[in-house]
Design a protein around this motif. Structure first.
Motif, PDB file in Angstrom:
ATOM      1  N   GLU A  53      -6.799  -9.019   6.992  1.00 32.93           N
ATOM      2  CA  GLU A  53      -5.557  -8.910   7.757  1.00 32.93           C
ATOM      3  C   GLU A  53      -4.380  -9.524   7.001  1.00 32.93           C
ATOM      4  O   GLU A  53      -3.244  -9.078   7.145  1.00 32.93           O
ATOM      5  CB  GLU A  53      -5.729  -9.585   9.111  1.00 32.93           C
ATOM      6  CG  GLU A  53      -6.627  -8.808  10.068  1.00 32.93           C
ATOM      7  CD  GLU A  53      -6.876  -9.551  11.368  1.00 32.93           C
ATOM      8  OE1 GLU A  53      -6.514 -10.758  11.439  1.00 32.93           O
ATOM      9  OE2 GLU A  53      -7.432  -8.939  12.309  1.00 32.93           O
ATOM     10  N   GLY A  55      -4.199  -9.460   3.778  1.00 30.11           N
ATOM     11  CA  GLY A  55      -4.044  -8.715   2.532  1.00 30.11           C
ATOM     12  C   GLY A  55      -4.565  -9.456   1.324  1.00 30.11           C
ATOM     13  O   GLY A  55      -4.372  -9.027   0.191  1.00 30.11           O
ATOM     14  N   TRP A  56      -5.285 -10.547   1.538  1.00 28.67           N
ATOM     15  CA  TRP A  56      -5.711 -11.395   0.420  1.00 28.67           C
ATOM     16  C   TRP A  56      -7.032 -10.952  -0.196  1.00 28.67           C
ATOM     17  O   TRP A  56      -7.506 -11.583  -1.125  1.00 28.67           O
ATOM     18  CB  TRP A  56      -5.762 -12.846   0.862  1.00 28.67           C
ATOM     19  CG  TRP A  56      -4.386 -13.475   0.893  1.00 28.67           C
ATOM     20  CD1 TRP A  56      -3.202 -12.852   0.616  1.00 28.67           C
ATOM     21  CD2 TRP A  56      -4.067 -14.831   1.200  1.00 28.67           C
ATOM     22  NE1 TRP A  56      -2.154 -13.733   0.741  1.00 28.67           N
ATOM     23  CE2 TRP A  56      -2.656 -14.967   1.101  1.00 28.67           C
ATOM     24  CE3 TRP A  56      -4.813 -15.947   1.558  1.00 28.67           C
ATOM     25  CZ2 TRP A  56      -1.992 -16.159   1.335  1.00 28.67           C
ATOM     26  CZ3 TRP A  56      -4.163 -17.149   1.802  1.00 28.67           C
ATOM     27  CH2 TRP A  56      -2.767 -17.260   1.683  1.00 28.67           C
ATOM     28  N   TRP A  61      -1.650  -6.264  -4.329  1.00 30.90           N
ATOM     29  CA  TRP A  61      -1.269  -4.916  -3.904  1.00 30.90           C
ATOM     30  C   TRP A  61      -0.042  -4.994  -2.995  1.00 30.90           C
ATOM     31  O   TRP A  61       0.168  -5.979  -2.288  1.00 30.90           O
ATOM     32  CB  TRP A  61      -2.403  -4.254  -3.143  1.00 30.90           C
ATOM     33  CG  TRP A  61      -3.572  -3.862  -4.003  1.00 30.90           C
ATOM     34  CD1 TRP A  61      -3.807  -4.227  -5.293  1.00 30.90           C
ATOM     35  CD2 TRP A  61      -4.674  -3.052  -3.607  1.00 30.90           C
ATOM     36  NE1 TRP A  61      -4.995  -3.692  -5.727  1.00 30.90           N
ATOM     37  CE2 TRP A  61      -5.545  -2.964  -4.715  1.00 30.90           C
ATOM     38  CE3 TRP A  61      -5.020  -2.397  -2.432  1.00 30.90           C
ATOM     39  CZ2 TRP A  61      -6.732  -2.236  -4.674  1.00 30.90           C
ATOM     40  CZ3 TRP A  61      -6.206  -1.683  -2.386  1.00 30.90           C
ATOM     41  CH2 TRP A  61      -7.047  -1.590  -3.497  1.00 30.90           C
ATOM     42  N   ARG A  63       2.545  -4.774   0.066  1.00 29.76           N
ATOM     43  CA  ARG A  63       2.335  -4.988   1.493  1.00 29.76           C
ATOM     44  C   ARG A  63       2.328  -3.680   2.280  1.00 29.76           C
ATOM     45  O   ARG A  63       1.647  -3.574   3.314  1.00 29.76           O
ATOM     46  CB  ARG A  63       3.433  -5.906   2.045  1.00 29.76           C
ATOM     47  CG  ARG A  63       3.356  -7.341   1.539  1.00 29.76           C
ATOM     48  CD  ARG A  63       4.399  -8.216   2.240  1.00 29.76           C
ATOM     49  NE  ARG A  63       4.437  -9.567   1.693  1.00 29.76           N
ATOM     50  CZ  ARG A  63       3.608 -10.541   2.032  1.00 29.76           C
ATOM     51  NH1 ARG A  63       2.660 -10.295   2.933  1.00 29.76           N
ATOM     52  NH2 ARG A  63       3.713 -11.737   1.486  1.00 29.76           N
ATOM     53  N   TYR A  65       0.841  -1.117   1.721  1.00 26.74           N
ATOM     54  CA  TYR A  65      -0.509  -0.546   1.746  1.00 26.74           C
ATOM     55  C   TYR A  65      -1.537  -1.586   2.170  1.00 26.74           C
ATOM     56  O   TYR A  65      -2.706  -1.488   1.831  1.00 26.74           O
ATOM     57  CB  TYR A  65      -0.848   0.024   0.367  1.00 26.74           C
ATOM     58  CG  TYR A  65       0.196   0.978  -0.157  1.00 26.74           C
ATOM     59  CD1 TYR A  65       0.624   2.066   0.602  1.00 26.74           C
ATOM     60  CD2 TYR A  65       0.793   0.769  -1.391  1.00 26.74           C
ATOM     61  CE1 TYR A  65       1.602   2.935   0.131  1.00 26.74           C
ATOM     62  CE2 TYR A  65       1.770   1.631  -1.875  1.00 26.74           C
ATOM     63  CZ  TYR A  65       2.173   2.707  -1.105  1.00 26.74           C
ATOM     64  OH  TYR A  65       3.142   3.559  -1.568  1.00 26.74           O
ATOM     65  N   ALA A  66      -1.083  -2.600   2.910  1.00 27.54           N
ATOM     66  CA  ALA A  66      -1.919  -3.658   3.499  1.00 27.54           C
ATOM     67  C   ALA A  66      -2.354  -4.705   2.493  1.00 27.54           C
ATOM     68  O   ALA A  66      -3.188  -5.558   2.809  1.00 27.54           O
ATOM     69  CB  ALA A  66      -3.151  -3.056   4.200  1.00 27.54           C
ATOM     70  N   GLY A  67      -1.796  -4.690   1.275  1.00 28.97           N
ATOM     71  CA  GLY A  67      -2.097  -5.726   0.301  1.00 28.97           C
ATOM     72  C   GLY A  67      -1.361  -7.011   0.592  1.00 28.97           C
ATOM     73  O   GLY A  67      -0.563  -7.102   1.536  1.00 28.97           O
ATOM     74  N   GLY A  68      -1.609  -8.018  -0.233  1.00 28.63           N
ATOM     75  CA  GLY A  68      -0.999  -9.322  -0.011  1.00 28.63           C
ATOM     76  C   GLY A  68       0.428  -9.429  -0.495  1.00 28.63           C
ATOM     77  O   GLY A  68       1.158 -10.333  -0.077  1.00 28.63           O
ATOM     78  N   PRO A 117      -5.289   0.889   2.979  1.00 29.36           N
ATOM     79  CA  PRO A 117      -5.505  -0.131   4.019  1.00 29.36           C
ATOM     80  C   PRO A 117      -6.974  -0.312   4.395  1.00 29.36           C
ATOM     81  O   PRO A 117      -7.430  -1.435   4.624  1.00 29.36           O
ATOM     82  CB  PRO A 117      -4.669   0.385   5.195  1.00 29.36           C
ATOM     83  CG  PRO A 117      -3.580   1.185   4.548  1.00 29.36           C
ATOM     84  CD  PRO A 117      -4.250   1.875   3.398  1.00 29.36           C
ATOM     85  N   VAL A 120      -8.635  -2.382   1.662  1.00 32.14           N
ATOM     86  CA  VAL A 120      -8.263  -3.794   1.756  1.00 32.14           C
ATOM     87  C   VAL A 120      -9.064  -4.499   2.845  1.00 32.14           C
ATOM     88  O   VAL A 120      -9.521  -5.640   2.662  1.00 32.14           O
ATOM     89  CB  VAL A 120      -6.752  -3.928   2.024  1.00 32.14           C
ATOM     90  CG1 VAL A 120      -6.385  -5.368   2.375  1.00 32.14           C
ATOM     91  CG2 VAL A 120      -5.950  -3.472   0.804  1.00 32.14           C
ATOM     92  N   ARG A 121      -9.252  -3.848   3.977  1.00 33.60           N
ATOM     93  CA  ARG A 121      -9.897  -4.478   5.130  1.00 33.60           C
ATOM     94  C   ARG A 121     -11.406  -4.280   5.167  1.00 33.60           C
ATOM     95  O   ARG A 121     -12.064  -4.666   6.132  1.00 33.60           O
ATOM     96  CB  ARG A 121      -9.239  -3.962   6.407  1.00 33.60           C
ATOM     97  CG  ARG A 121      -7.783  -4.422   6.490  1.00 33.60           C
ATOM     98  CD  ARG A 121      -7.060  -3.887   7.690  1.00 33.60           C
ATOM     99  NE  ARG A 121      -5.681  -4.376   7.701  1.00 33.60           N
ATOM    100  CZ  ARG A 121      -4.613  -3.609   7.908  1.00 33.60           C
ATOM    101  NH1 ARG A 121      -4.764  -2.306   8.122  1.00 33.60           N
ATOM    102  NH2 ARG A 121      -3.389  -4.122   7.912  1.00 33.60           N
TER     103      ARG A 121
END
Length: 386
Positions: A53, A55-56, A61, A63, A65-68, A117, A120-121
């Motif tokens: 959540e 993005g870590w 990556w 933000r 695309y859900a990256g940090g 996303p 990432v998750r």
């Protein structure tokens, strides 16, 4: 950066479960995510959820695309703080290590928002469809065919050494879409669901007694055209780009802790000065520790020169070659230290060390053989004639 470090340290203290601050001791301790993954514990699920959540799991990556969205310097601080508390990686993922960078560079905006996303998750687990029964080192000689049917491709063929294809949700796959072009020029890069009709897998058993590898077969698999990444028959460029990240990842196997000498001393015994009693093995371990320290420093340099998520090009062949050779040597030294106990492998015996040693022997083959890496280094880094 001091403020970022302070905030990161506090967040990790508040959100990393205590059980996730212990060394990995089994395959289930390493979280791969995806539809089929069964979490080893509630803490493992929470750790992935919280890091995903934020993005870590993919800290550099973007933000969107859900990256940090972190800089390379911030990402380095995050890793230092994770190491400080001994935190396990929340997610092990080919999607993050290999496919993601290729999608960030070559995918359409729609494809990025569709796939990144979930990567990432940890909601989707990927496998790699590159090698074939008659196209390993000569990857461009692949024969898996994708016939262009307008709104979809019809895929037929086979892949081999497909890691975890029996446990994966999707595959990123090289296919031939033009048999009249030069072999490097007729290849496309496509993505498709492993649950698609016509996909089948068969695990390959290795001498170690187990294996993550599989044979993967495609029989009239229908793949929507929207799953083509990049241009038609221009997939070789994407394939080579992705390989640099795979080799960098495999090179990381050369890094490790400095506990080899202490473990050997515990197994063999110590001399009156408290050192490993076997002087020859002690010298070999010292040489290994020096090589590993030099390799770690070079790896850090390559990472810093590339910047956040940047390209490392041919330098990854150095990382892959030396990192995998170091990993093989590590297991050889562990076997030497364990002596006859290392070869125990029977009923009622664990045999994990000998199995890991046997598995490490494949490191210099997978992802491009050591000989291929040396050729790349000679031509593209040293500039030697072909």
């Amino acid at each position: 950066m001091d403020q970022f470090r302070k905030e990161t340290r506090q967040w990790l203290e508040d959100n990393c479960p205590l059980s996730m601050r212990a060394p990995v001791t089994s395959d289930k301790d390493e979280c791969w995510g995806g539809r089929k993954w069964v979490f080893a514990s509630e803490d493992q699920r929470l750790w992935l959820q919280r890091m995903g959540e934020r993005g870590w799991t993919a800290p550099t990556w973007p933000r969107e695309y859900a990256g940090g969205g972190l800089s390379s310097e911030q990402a380095a601080i995050l890793q230092q703080e994770l190491d400080r508390i001994g935190a396990r990686a929340p997610l092990t993922s080919m999607g993050i290590k290999m496919l993601g960078p290729a999608l960030l560079k070559y995918a359409t905006e729609e494809q990025k928002r569709r796939f990144l996303p979930d990567i990432v998750r940890g909601r989707i687990r990927w496998c790699q469809g590159y090698s074939e029964p008659n196209a390993g080192s000569d990857l461009a000689g692949l024969k898996t065919r994708a016939e262009d049917r307008g709104d979809h491709f019809l895929v037929n063929g086979s892949k081999v050494w497909t890691s975890y294809s029996d446990e994966s949700d999707w595959i990123f796959c090289l296919v031939r879409t033009d048999f009249s072009a030069a072999k490097h020029q007729g290849i496309s890069f496509i993505l498709f669901d492993m649950q698609s009709e016509g996909v089948s897998t068969r695990p390959i058993r290795l001498i170690s007694g187990s294996s993550p590898f599989c044979e993967t077969h495609f029989d009239n698999v229908r793949v929507p055209r929207e799953n083509l990444v990049g241009e038609l028959s221009q997939g070789w460029e994407i394939a080579k780009f992705l390989l640099t990240f795979e080799r960098q990842y495999q090179g990381s196997w050369g890094s490790g802790d400095a506990a080899l000498g202490a473990a050997a001393a515990d197994a063999i015994g110590r001399d009156p000065g408290g050192r490993l009693a076997d002087g020859l093995l002690r010298a070999e371990i010292i040489a290994f520790d020096l090589d590993q320290a030099a390799f770690s420093a070079y790896s850090q340099r390559v990472s810093e020169e590339a910047g956040g998520g940047g390209e490392n090009g041919a330098a990854t062949s150095i990382l892959k070659y030396y990192g995998t050779e170091l990993n093989k040597l590590r297991y050889q030294l562990q076997m030497a230290a364990a002596g006859s106990a290392a070869v125990e492998w029977g009923e009622g015996q664990d045999g994990s060390l000998s199995r890991d040693w046997l598995r490490s022997l494949g490191n210099s083959i997978e992802g491009g053989t050591s000989e291929i890496q040396l050729n790349v280094i000679a031509k593209r880094i040293l500039g030697l004639p072909g």
